[in-house]
Design a protein around this motif. Structure first.
Motif, mmCIF file in Angstrom:
data_model
loop_
_atom_site.group_PDB
_atom_site.id
_atom_site.type_symbol
_atom_site.label_atom_id
_atom_site.label_comp_id
_atom_site.label_asym_id
_atom_site.label_seq_id
_atom_site.Cartn_x
_atom_site.Cartn_y
_atom_site.Cartn_z
ATOM 1 N N ASP A 17 0.888 -1.158 0.000
ATOM 2 C CA ASP A 17 0.000 0.000 0.000
ATOM 3 C C ASP A 17 0.922 1.202 0.000
ATOM 4 O O ASP A 17 1.458 1.597 1.046
ATOM 5 C CB ASP A 17 -0.912 -0.001 1.222
ATOM 6 N N TRP A 18 1.160 1.773 -1.188
ATOM 7 C CA TRP A 18 2.170 2.829 -1.340
ATOM 8 C C TRP A 18 1.826 4.049 -0.498
ATOM 9 O O TRP A 18 2.684 4.633 0.167
ATOM 10 C CB TRP A 18 2.286 3.187 -2.816
ATOM 11 N N ASP A 19 0.556 4.455 -0.510
ATOM 12 C CA ASP A 19 0.155 5.659 0.222
ATOM 13 C C ASP A 19 0.344 5.496 1.730
ATOM 14 O O ASP A 19 0.723 6.440 2.428
ATOM 15 C CB ASP A 19 -1.305 5.999 -0.087
ATOM 16 N N ALA A 20 0.091 4.291 2.215
ATOM 17 C CA ALA A 20 0.210 4.050 3.654
ATOM 18 C C ALA A 20 1.621 3.631 4.066
ATOM 19 O O ALA A 20 1.890 3.485 5.264
ATOM 20 C CB ALA A 20 -0.781 2.968 4.079
ATOM 21 N N GLY A 21 2.484 3.414 3.096
ATOM 22 C CA GLY A 21 3.846 2.997 3.409
ATOM 23 C C GLY A 21 3.927 1.583 3.947
ATOM 24 O O GLY A 21 4.806 1.263 4.762
ATOM 25 N N ILE A 22 3.035 0.703 3.485
ATOM 26 C CA ILE A 22 2.976 -0.672 3.983
ATOM 27 C C ILE A 22 3.473 -1.631 2.908
ATOM 28 O O ILE A 22 3.060 -1.543 1.751
ATOM 29 C CB ILE A 22 1.540 -1.058 4.382
ATOM 30 N N THR A 23 4.360 -2.541 3.297
ATOM 31 C CA THR A 23 4.743 -3.652 2.436
ATOM 32 C C THR A 23 4.115 -4.924 2.989
ATOM 33 O O THR A 23 4.288 -5.243 4.171
ATOM 34 C CB THR A 23 6.276 -3.818 2.377
#
Length: 501
Positions: free
Chosen positions: A164-170
């Protein structure tokens, strides 16, 4: 153009003849400015509406769901029954993007939904019901593949985790091990990589399936080497398999495809890279990695693009011999209609001219100017001996067998089945080789290619002008080797594994 009539299929087990089938290949692309192409009549035709299909632009998976010998199609969350290549009828919907294999060895092909992270058990190919799954970490999955990773005769799952690029989650990559066909356990997970496409191959022929994972955001790709028990070590750096270029740790990889692109009997790799042009120079382009074999330590040779011209938004590749000349061709999707600098991008079809030289034949093949898509998978859905393609929400029918020039365009289809005890019923991981003079054509049964796509489990060999019977060599996942001689060309061979005594 002429399509040859299908000859009777061959059942080497001594059973009744069955309908014809092969596997998938072919299709698509135009470039804003193209090199001149040899004029040719249209080869592929859009048969989507005529066959009763309504295909969303999602992943595509070919599999014979009802055991009638014809490859069915799952696309955009809907399973479609193939009625003898004449039409398609909806079986089930709401499935999400899937990859297919018989996980419980009951003889019916099941599905894994990338969208819901659920295994869906087949009810005789008529419906699908969710299987109880272990508690899994939250994950957004865009690519997964089946394979018997620990050699117990049951297929397991490698699940790629994206971001989730916007949330900074891999999100985590995961291995789900098959628990005797009853369910799955989470055997491993980690969150180092932003993964997209997942595909497996025993490229080093040591008797276990290795896994190639395409990673995004300039991360290096991973080649997970299997120790035979389902434990993996990343060998990409040591074997030159990261698919990148000097100055970059990794690329924007979306999908990869295994294939014997030079007909030496060894499995090479095409790495598909989305590549911006930025202030540091060109990001890593798509490239072919040639496998030279154990004599050279299985270290891949980076052959570069080999004629696959640059487009920024390349995405999911699919390999198949679409003109039946014996060489694996490449179809490659794009995901921007208009990329940077106002440049149009289109999916493309590249003909293999031998020695890792590829030519753009998109317009000549009749598949120019397709819209953006991640969808690409091959199957001979009408069983006429050439590969058809589903992409961009359309089913393209291959209307010629190498234009039948000079007697060319012969072929062989091979359908394999495990015994369900020693070898998984879907025969995933099995390798087959056909020797033609100084060429050895290799194919494998795989359940996952590109990003979230799957070619038909049946194997397709183009044989060019070779019209005499051939011999085939089979290596089953447990290492059993089997030869079948005097197989007629232009036919379908079915072969079932018999355990060693």
């Amino acid at each position: 153009m002429f399509c040859s009539k299908s000859k009777p299929a061959i059942d080497s087990s001594g059973g009744h003849a069955i309908p014809l089938l092969v596997i998938a290949c072919l299709l698509t692309c135009t470039h804003a400015v193209r090199a001149a192409e040899t004029p040719s009549a249209q080869v592929f035709s859009d048969r989507t509406a005529a066959l009763g299909l309504q295909l969303p632009n999602g992943g595509a998976c070919w599999a014979d769901l009802n055991n009638d010998g014809w490859p069915d199609l799952c696309a955009g969350g809907v399973a479609w029954r193939n009625d003898a290549g004449k039409s398609f009828a909806k079986i089930a919907e709401g499935l999400g993007d899937v990859v297919a294999a018989d996980f419980d060895n009951d003889g019916w092909t099941d599905l894994f939904s990338l969208s819901s992270l659920r295994v869906l058990r087949s009810d005789a190919g008529k419906a699908f019901a969710p299987v109880a799954m272990p508690e899994l970490p939250k994950c957004v999955c865009r690519g997964a593949c089946w394979g018997d990773f620990n050699g117990d005769g049951l297929v397991d799952l490698y699940v790629g985790g994206y971001e989730d690029w916007d949330a900074g989650i891999t999100y985590p990559n995961m291995i789900l091990m098959n628990e005797r066909g009853k369910g799955f356990k989470l055997a491993w997970s980690e969150v180092r990589y932003r993964s997209r496409g997942v595909t497996a191959c025993d490229f080093d022929q040591d008797g276990d399936l290795d896994i190639y994972v395409s990673n995004y955001r300039l991360q290096p790709n991973v080649l997970w080497m299997n120790n035979g028990t389902g434990a993996f070590t990343d060998a990409a750096p040591a074997l030159n398999a990261a698919g990148t270029s000097p100055g970059f740790e990794g690329g924007h990889s979306i999908g990869a495809a295994w294939g014997d692109f030079d007909n030496d009997g060894l499995f090479d790799l095409f790495v598909g890279n989305f590549a911006h042009v930025d202030g540091r120079g060109d990001q890593p382009k798509s490239r072919f990695l040639r496998q030279p074999g154990p004599a050279k330590g299985n270290v891949f040779e980076d052959r570069g693009p080999c004629g696959v011209f640059y487009q920024e938004s390349y995405a999911s590749p699919a390999a198949g011999d679409c003109d039946n000349d014996g060489d694996l061709d490449l179809f490659f999707t794009t995901v921007y209609e208009v990329a940077s600098f106002n440049r149009k991008n289109f999916p493309g079809l590249f003909r293999n001219d031998g020695n890792f030289a590829f030519s753009d034949i998109t317009a000549a093949a009749g598949v120019a100017s397709l819209p953006p898509t991640y969808q690409a998978a091959w199957a001979d859905f009408d069983q006429d001996g050439d590969l058809d393609l589903v992409t961009a929400g359309r089913l393209f029918q291959n209307g010629t067998i190498a234009e039948n020039k000079n007697g060319a365009g012969h072929w062989l289809g091979i359908r394999l089945a495990g015994d369900g005890t020693t070898v998984n019923r879907s025969a995933i991981g099995t390798q087959v080789r056909v020797k033609l003079g100084d060429r050895t054509l290799a194919r494998q049964v795989e359940a996952g290619t590109g990003e979230g796509n799957q070619n038909d489990l049946g194997l397709h060999f183009g044989l060019g002008s070779h019209s005499l019977p051939v011999s085939i060599d089979i290596v089953w996942p447990d290492g059993t080797k089997q030869s079948v001689n005097d197989v007629a060309v232009d036919s379908l061979l079915t072969q079932t594994y018999v355990a060693r005594k």
